[in-house]
Design a protein around this motif. Structure first.
Motif, PDB file in Angstrom:
ATOM      1  N   LEU A 141     -15.138  18.913 -13.585  1.00  0.00           N
ATOM      2  CA  LEU A 141     -14.402  18.216 -12.520  1.00  0.00           C
ATOM      3  C   LEU A 141     -13.044  18.865 -12.300  1.00  0.00           C
ATOM      4  O   LEU A 141     -12.631  19.100 -11.152  1.00  0.00           O
ATOM      5  N   GLY A 142     -12.343  19.179 -13.389  1.00  0.00           N
ATOM      6  CA  GLY A 142     -11.035  19.820 -13.280  1.00  0.00           C
ATOM      7  C   GLY A 142     -10.073  18.987 -12.457  1.00  0.00           C
ATOM      8  O   GLY A 142      -9.982  17.763 -12.617  1.00  0.00           O
ATOM      9  N   ASP A 143      -9.381  19.632 -11.535  1.00  0.00           N
ATOM     10  CA  ASP A 143      -8.398  18.947 -10.694  1.00  0.00           C
ATOM     11  C   ASP A 143      -8.943  18.604  -9.313  1.00  0.00           C
ATOM     12  O   ASP A 143      -8.180  18.243  -8.406  1.00  0.00           O
ATOM     13  N   LYS A 144     -10.247  18.718  -9.143  1.00  0.00           N
ATOM     14  CA  LYS A 144     -10.857  18.405  -7.849  1.00  0.00           C
ATOM     15  C   LYS A 144     -10.903  16.892  -7.641  1.00  0.00           C
ATOM     16  O   LYS A 144     -10.978  16.122  -8.601  1.00  0.00           O
ATOM     17  N   ASP A 145     -10.902  16.463  -6.393  1.00  0.00           N
ATOM     18  CA  ASP A 145     -11.059  15.038  -6.096  1.00  0.00           C
ATOM     19  C   ASP A 145     -12.455  14.558  -6.470  1.00  0.00           C
ATOM     20  O   ASP A 145     -12.633  13.462  -7.008  1.00  0.00           O
ATOM     21  N   TYR A 146     -13.445  15.378  -6.136  1.00  0.00           N
ATOM     22  CA  TYR A 146     -14.838  15.063  -6.435  1.00  0.00           C
ATOM     23  C   TYR A 146     -15.492  16.287  -7.048  1.00  0.00           C
ATOM     24  O   TYR A 146     -14.942  17.387  -6.998  1.00  0.00           O
ATOM     25  N   PHE A 147     -16.675  16.126  -7.599  1.00  0.00           N
ATOM     26  CA  PHE A 147     -17.310  17.251  -8.291  1.00  0.00           C
ATOM     27  C   PHE A 147     -17.613  18.406  -7.347  1.00  0.00           C
ATOM     28  O   PHE A 147     -17.620  19.566  -7.764  1.00  0.00           O
ATOM     29  N   GLY A 148     -17.850  18.104  -6.078  1.00  0.00           N
ATOM     30  CA  GLY A 148     -18.127  19.167  -5.119  1.00  0.00           C
ATOM     31  C   GLY A 148     -16.885  19.687  -4.421  1.00  0.00           C
ATOM     32  O   GLY A 148     -16.971  20.586  -3.586  1.00  0.00           O
ATOM     33  N   GLY A 149     -15.730  19.107  -4.736  1.00  0.00           N
ATOM     34  CA  GLY A 149     -14.491  19.526  -4.082  1.00  0.00           C
ATOM     35  C   GLY A 149     -13.806  18.365  -3.395  1.00  0.00           C
ATOM     36  O   GLY A 149     -13.470  17.365  -4.032  1.00  0.00           O
ATOM     37  N   ASP A 150     -13.630  18.480  -2.082  1.00  0.00           N
ATOM     38  CA  ASP A 150     -12.907  17.448  -1.329  1.00  0.00           C
ATOM     39  C   ASP A 150     -13.787  16.275  -0.918  1.00  0.00           C
ATOM     40  O   ASP A 150     -13.275  15.209  -0.565  1.00  0.00           O
ATOM     41  N   ASN A 151     -15.105  16.472  -0.937  1.00  0.00           N
ATOM     42  CA  ASN A 151     -16.011  15.452  -0.402  1.00  0.00           C
ATOM     43  C   ASN A 151     -16.915  14.853  -1.472  1.00  0.00           C
ATOM     44  O   ASN A 151     -17.435  15.566  -2.334  1.00  0.00           O
ATOM     45  N   PHE A 152     -17.078  13.562  -1.398  1.00  0.00           N
ATOM     46  CA  PHE A 152     -18.009  12.818  -2.244  1.00  0.00           C
ATOM     47  C   PHE A 152     -19.432  13.293  -1.959  1.00  0.00           C
ATOM     48  O   PHE A 152     -19.827  13.405  -0.811  1.00  0.00           O
ATOM     49  N   GLY A 153     -20.189  13.607  -3.025  1.00  0.00           N
ATOM     50  CA  GLY A 153     -21.512  14.151  -2.771  1.00  0.00           C
ATOM     51  C   GLY A 153     -22.506  13.951  -3.897  1.00  0.00           C
ATOM     52  O   GLY A 153     -22.423  12.987  -4.674  1.00  0.00           O
ATOM     53  N   PHE A 154     -23.425  14.884  -4.013  1.00  0.00           N
ATOM     54  CA  PHE A 154     -24.611  14.770  -4.851  1.00  0.00           C
ATOM     55  C   PHE A 154     -24.297  14.509  -6.326  1.00  0.00           C
ATOM     56  O   PHE A 154     -24.858  13.594  -6.940  1.00  0.00           O
ATOM     57  N   VAL A 155     -23.419  15.287  -6.920  1.00  0.00           N
ATOM     58  CA  VAL A 155     -23.105  15.123  -8.348  1.00  0.00           C
ATOM     59  C   VAL A 155     -22.359  13.812  -8.581  1.00  0.00           C
ATOM     60  O   VAL A 155     -22.595  13.111  -9.577  1.00  0.00           O
ATOM     61  N   ASP A 156     -21.484  13.463  -7.663  1.00  0.00           N
ATOM     62  CA  ASP A 156     -20.766  12.186  -7.768  1.00  0.00           C
ATOM     63  C   ASP A 156     -21.754  11.016  -7.770  1.00  0.00           C
ATOM     64  O   ASP A 156     -21.635  10.087  -8.573  1.00  0.00           O
ATOM     65  N   ILE A 157     -22.739  11.084  -6.882  1.00  0.00           N
ATOM     66  CA  ILE A 157     -23.740  10.027  -6.794  1.00  0.00           C
ATOM     67  C   ILE A 157     -24.579   9.977  -8.068  1.00  0.00           C
ATOM     68  O   ILE A 157     -24.952   8.899  -8.541  1.00  0.00           O
ATOM     69  N   ALA A 158     -24.859  11.155  -8.643  1.00  0.00           N
ATOM     70  CA  ALA A 158     -25.645  11.203  -9.877  1.00  0.00           C
ATOM     71  C   ALA A 158     -24.909  10.562 -11.049  1.00  0.00           C
ATOM     72  O   ALA A 158     -25.518   9.905 -11.900  1.00  0.00           O
ATOM     73  N   PHE A 159     -23.593  10.719 -11.083  1.00  0.00           N
ATOM     74  CA  PHE A 159     -22.809  10.309 -12.248  1.00  0.00           C
ATOM     75  C   PHE A 159     -22.106   8.962 -12.097  1.00  0.00           C
ATOM     76  O   PHE A 159     -21.955   8.213 -13.086  1.00  0.00           O
ATOM     77  N   VAL A 160     -21.676   8.610 -10.899  1.00  0.00           N
ATOM     78  CA  VAL A 160     -20.815   7.435 -10.728  1.00  0.00           C
ATOM     79  C   VAL A 160     -21.461   6.116 -11.173  1.00  0.00           C
ATOM     80  O   VAL A 160     -20.734   5.210 -11.620  1.00  0.00           O
ATOM     81  N   PRO A 161     -22.788   5.938 -11.125  1.00  0.00           N
ATOM     82  CA  PRO A 161     -23.335   4.668 -11.625  1.00  0.00           C
ATOM     83  C   PRO A 161     -23.019   4.396 -13.094  1.00  0.00           C
ATOM     84  O   PRO A 161     -22.955   3.237 -13.512  1.00  0.00           O
ATOM     85  N   PHE A 162     -22.777   5.444 -13.880  1.00  0.00           N
ATOM     86  CA  PHE A 162     -22.475   5.259 -15.292  1.00  0.00           C
ATOM     87  C   PHE A 162     -21.080   4.678 -15.512  1.00  0.00           C
ATOM     88  O   PHE A 162     -20.766   4.227 -16.622  1.00  0.00           O
ATOM     89  N   CYS A 163     -20.254   4.677 -14.469  1.00  0.00           N
ATOM     90  CA  CYS A 163     -18.919   4.055 -14.577  1.00  0.00           C
ATOM     91  C   CYS A 163     -19.033   2.578 -14.913  1.00  0.00           C
ATOM     92  O   CYS A 163     -18.127   1.998 -15.513  1.00  0.00           O
ATOM     93  N   SER A 164     -20.139   1.962 -14.534  1.00  0.00           N
ATOM     94  CA  SER A 164     -20.352   0.540 -14.825  1.00  0.00           C
ATOM     95  C   SER A 164     -20.428   0.270 -16.326  1.00  0.00           C
ATOM     96  O   SER A 164     -20.296  -0.869 -16.761  1.00  0.00           O
ATOM     97  N   PHE A 165     -20.665   1.334 -17.101  1.00  0.00           N
ATOM     98  CA  PHE A 165     -20.869   1.167 -18.538  1.00  0.00           C
ATOM     99  C   PHE A 165     -19.687   1.671 -19.364  1.00  0.00           C
ATOM    100  O   PHE A 165     -19.759   1.675 -20.597  1.00  0.00           O
ATOM    101  N   PHE A 166     -18.599   2.097 -18.700  1.00  0.00           N
ATOM    102  CA  PHE A 166     -17.457   2.657 -19.436  1.00  0.00           C
ATOM    103  C   PHE A 166     -16.918   1.677 -20.477  1.00  0.00           C
ATOM    104  O   PHE A 166     -16.604   2.053 -21.601  1.00  0.00           O
ATOM    105  N   LYS A 167     -16.811   0.403 -20.123  1.00  0.00           N
ATOM    106  CA  LYS A 167     -16.300  -0.597 -21.069  1.00  0.00           C
ATOM    107  C   LYS A 167     -17.240  -0.761 -22.254  1.00  0.00           C
ATOM    108  O   LYS A 167     -16.804  -0.995 -23.392  1.00  0.00           O
ATOM    109  N   ASN A 168     -18.527  -0.631 -21.989  1.00  0.00           N
ATOM    110  CA  ASN A 168     -19.502  -0.751 -23.066  1.00  0.00           C
ATOM    111  C   ASN A 168     -19.399   0.409 -24.046  1.00  0.00           C
ATOM    112  O   ASN A 168     -19.589   0.236 -25.251  1.00  0.00           O
ATOM    113  N   TYR A 169     -19.098   1.599 -23.531  1.00  0.00           N
ATOM    114  CA  TYR A 169     -18.922   2.754 -24.410  1.00  0.00           C
ATOM    115  C   TYR A 169     -17.753   2.516 -25.369  1.00  0.00           C
ATOM    116  O   TYR A 169     -17.823   2.872 -26.544  1.00  0.00           O
ATOM    117  N   GLU A 170     -16.695   1.908 -24.853  1.00  0.00           N
ATOM    118  CA  GLU A 170     -15.535   1.611 -25.701  1.00  0.00           C
ATOM    119  C   GLU A 170     -15.862   0.534 -26.720  1.00  0.00           C
ATOM    120  O   GLU A 170     -15.322   0.536 -27.834  1.00  0.00           O
TER     121      GLU A 170
END
Length: 221
Positions: A141-170
């Motif tokens: 990801l680095g310093d990009k806004d989204y994994f593909g750069g400036d626009n929300f896209g395929f990799v973001d969609i693949a990964f963002v559902p796991f954000c729902s589980f961040f608290k569970n990981y902790e």
């Protein structure tokens, strides 16, 4: 004649959420049919539409089934190609997007599953595997806004559902997501500002309750 779109899904499935977010990005109206996965009571329709794996999600478009979440996202992008492209047009960038989405499936998903259901003896190695998998995504990801750069896209969609589980990981780990992965957490907040994401992801409290219930079922709570 209008398209008939049906999604067979389970409300907290990160894979089903990919389809929901993609459909929302495209502004596609669809019927959401909830499957009873916890009771292991799969519907006749699911077994008919996905006889090979018998798993959700399944997108049914005008009576024809499309299975496997990333395949569904690509299908949605190709069929409704006139708005909000999800995959880049450049062949190399498209190949890279597919690679990192596959990385989420092959590395991130197994690592987080192992962490969440590890026994005391397995916890240390499971946590290391989890942190290593996420650190590589943090670097990508680095310093990009989204994994593909400036626009929300395929990799973001693949990964963002796991954000729902961040608290569970902790809950099960000995770390804080914000401290270990500040760029991923900042990215997650950016994604949540998108209506397609915020209205698709499940309530975090409900996810935590389900998480606790499943861990008890597996004898690790």
């Amino acid at each position: 004649m209008a398209d008939e779109v049906v999604l067979l899904n389970f409300w907290s499935s990160p894979f089903g959420l990919r389809a929901r977010i993609s459909l929302a990005e495209k502004g596609i109206k669809y019927e959401h049919k909830e499957e009873d996965l916890l009771g292991n009571n799969k519907s006749t329709l699911l077994l008919e539409m996905n006889p090979v794996h018998k798993q959700i999600p399944v997108l049914i478009h005008n009576g024809k089934p499309v299975c496997e979440s990333l395949n569904i996202v690509e299908y949605i992008d190709q069929v409704w190609s006139d708005t909000s492209p999800l995959l880049p047009s450049d062949p190399y960038q498209r190949a890279q997007a597919r690679f990192w989405a596959d990385y989420v499936d092959k590395k991130v998903f197994p690592a987080q599953k192992k962490l969440c259901f590890a026994t005391k003896e397995e916890k240390e190695s499971a946590e290391k595997e989890f942190l290593d998998a996420f650190k590589l995504l943090e670097e990508q990801l680095g310093d990009k806004d989204y994994f593909g750069g400036d626009n929300f896209g395929f990799v973001d969609i693949a990964f963002v559902p796991f954000c729902s589980f961040f608290k569970n990981y902790e809950t099960v780990g000995s770390f804080k997501m914000e401290e270990e992965f500040p760029k991923i957490c900042a990215w997650a907040k950016r994604c949540m500002q998108k209506e397609s994401v915020s209205k698709s992801l499940p309530d975090s409290q409900k996810v935590s309750e389900l998480f606790s219930e499943i861990r008890k079922k597996f004898g690790v709570e």
